[in-house]
Scaffold this motif. Structure first.
Motif, mmCIF file in Angstrom:
data_model
loop_
_atom_site.group_PDB
_atom_site.id
_atom_site.type_symbol
_atom_site.label_atom_id
_atom_site.label_comp_id
_atom_site.label_asym_id
_atom_site.label_seq_id
_atom_site.Cartn_x
_atom_site.Cartn_y
_atom_site.Cartn_z
ATOM 1 N N ALA A 1 -0.966 -4.606 1.966
ATOM 2 C CA ALA A 1 -1.233 -4.530 3.406
ATOM 3 C C ALA A 1 -1.077 -5.884 4.096
ATOM 4 O O ALA A 1 -0.953 -5.944 5.310
ATOM 5 C CB ALA A 1 -2.632 -3.991 3.643
ATOM 6 N N ILE A 2 -1.107 -6.971 3.312
ATOM 7 C CA ILE A 2 -1.002 -8.300 3.923
ATOM 8 C C ILE A 2 0.424 -8.815 3.784
ATOM 9 O O ILE A 2 0.968 -8.873 2.689
ATOM 10 C CB ILE A 2 -1.989 -9.286 3.262
ATOM 11 N N ILE A 3 0.991 -9.186 4.921
ATOM 12 C CA ILE A 3 2.401 -9.607 4.911
ATOM 13 C C ILE A 3 2.516 -11.055 5.384
ATOM 14 O O ILE A 3 1.854 -11.454 6.344
ATOM 15 C CB ILE A 3 3.229 -8.720 5.871
ATOM 16 N N PHE A 4 3.369 -11.798 4.702
ATOM 17 C CA PHE A 4 3.659 -13.185 5.105
ATOM 18 C C PHE A 4 5.140 -13.329 5.418
ATOM 19 O O PHE A 4 5.946 -12.489 4.998
ATOM 20 C CB PHE A 4 3.275 -14.150 3.972
ATOM 21 N N PRO A 5 5.524 -14.412 6.115
ATOM 22 C CA PRO A 5 6.966 -14.619 6.325
ATOM 23 C C PRO A 5 7.685 -14.687 4.989
ATOM 24 O O PRO A 5 7.101 -15.134 3.988
ATOM 25 C CB PRO A 5 7.025 -15.986 7.030
ATOM 26 N N GLU A 6 8.929 -14.243 4.986
ATOM 27 C CA GLU A 6 9.675 -14.223 3.722
ATOM 28 C C GLU A 6 9.900 -15.613 3.159
ATOM 29 O O GLU A 6 9.813 -15.845 1.969
ATOM 30 C CB GLU A 6 11.029 -13.545 3.929
#
Ligand code: SF4
Ligand code: SF4
Length: 189
Positions: free
Chosen positions: A171-176
């Motif tokens: 559920a937690i997304i960071f920049p690629e």
């Protein structure tokens, strides 16, 4: 007839052997799964422990805290294998201004912080409990509660540790791409 019986008996013997083998393999699989789960849990704890302790040590040295106190802390936390969150929070409150002192004017130009995909979030609050920078908080809407990224720019640049402790749904997304030092230096000028 006799032959058929022999064939049938052989089949049932083979079936039994297959059943036993399947049971052994299922039991091995389930043992392996339990072992993997335990290893995963342990890794999460070690990661949490290491990150919080690193942060505490960083803050202590930024705050010029007496070396004896620092050493005592390191010894106690090593013995307990447990980061001291209360101590961390106290230190963090004292050190918040100095931690990003070197680039506090440009931190808001650096787009490194988590986003929550609410389709996958199960409101377990592990991220709130975990993040050493207090990035997450709870928002109350009517009678429901939801986790939000309240202080995105408190996030440690290039840290994505909370995504590892989040639920299996990512559920937690960071920049690629991580922020490179060259980019950071350019932004600093
Ligand atoms: S990545 Fe940012 S929000 Fe997540 S634990 Fe590290 S500092 Fe906290
Ligand atoms: S850890 Fe993940 S699933 Fe749990 S509240 Fe935070 S974002 Fe949602």
């Amino acid at each position: 007839m006799i032959n058929r019986n022999i064939v049938n008996n052989n089949k049932s013997y083979e079936n039994n052997i297959n059943d036993i083998n399947n049971n052994i393999s299922n039991s091995n699989n389930s043992n392996n799964n339990i072992k993997k789960e335990k290893e995963k849990e342990l890794l999460k704890k070690v990661r949490q422990y290491s990150i919080l302790n690193l942060e505490i040590k960083k803050l202590m040295s930024e705050l010029n805290i007496d070396e004896n106190i620092l050493n005592a802390y390191i010894n106690v936390s090593n013995a307990l294998m447990e980061p001291n969150k209360l101590l961390y929070k106290k230190l963090y409150c004292s050190g918040i201004e100095i931690y990003y002192g070197e680039y506090k004017d440009i931190r808001k130009n650096i787009k490194w912080f988590p986003k929550i995909n609410y389709d996958n979030c199960n409101n377990c609050y592990k991220c709130i409990d975990f993040c050493p920078k207090g990035v997450y908080d709870i928002e109350y809407i009517n009678k429901s509660k939801k986790v939000i990224v309240k202080y995105p720019f408190n996030c440690i640049i290039n840290c994505n540790a909370c995504s590892y402790i989040c639920c299996e749904n990512n559920a937690i997304i960071f920049p690629e791409n991580k922020i490179s030092k060259i980019e950071y230096k350019k932004e600093k000028r």
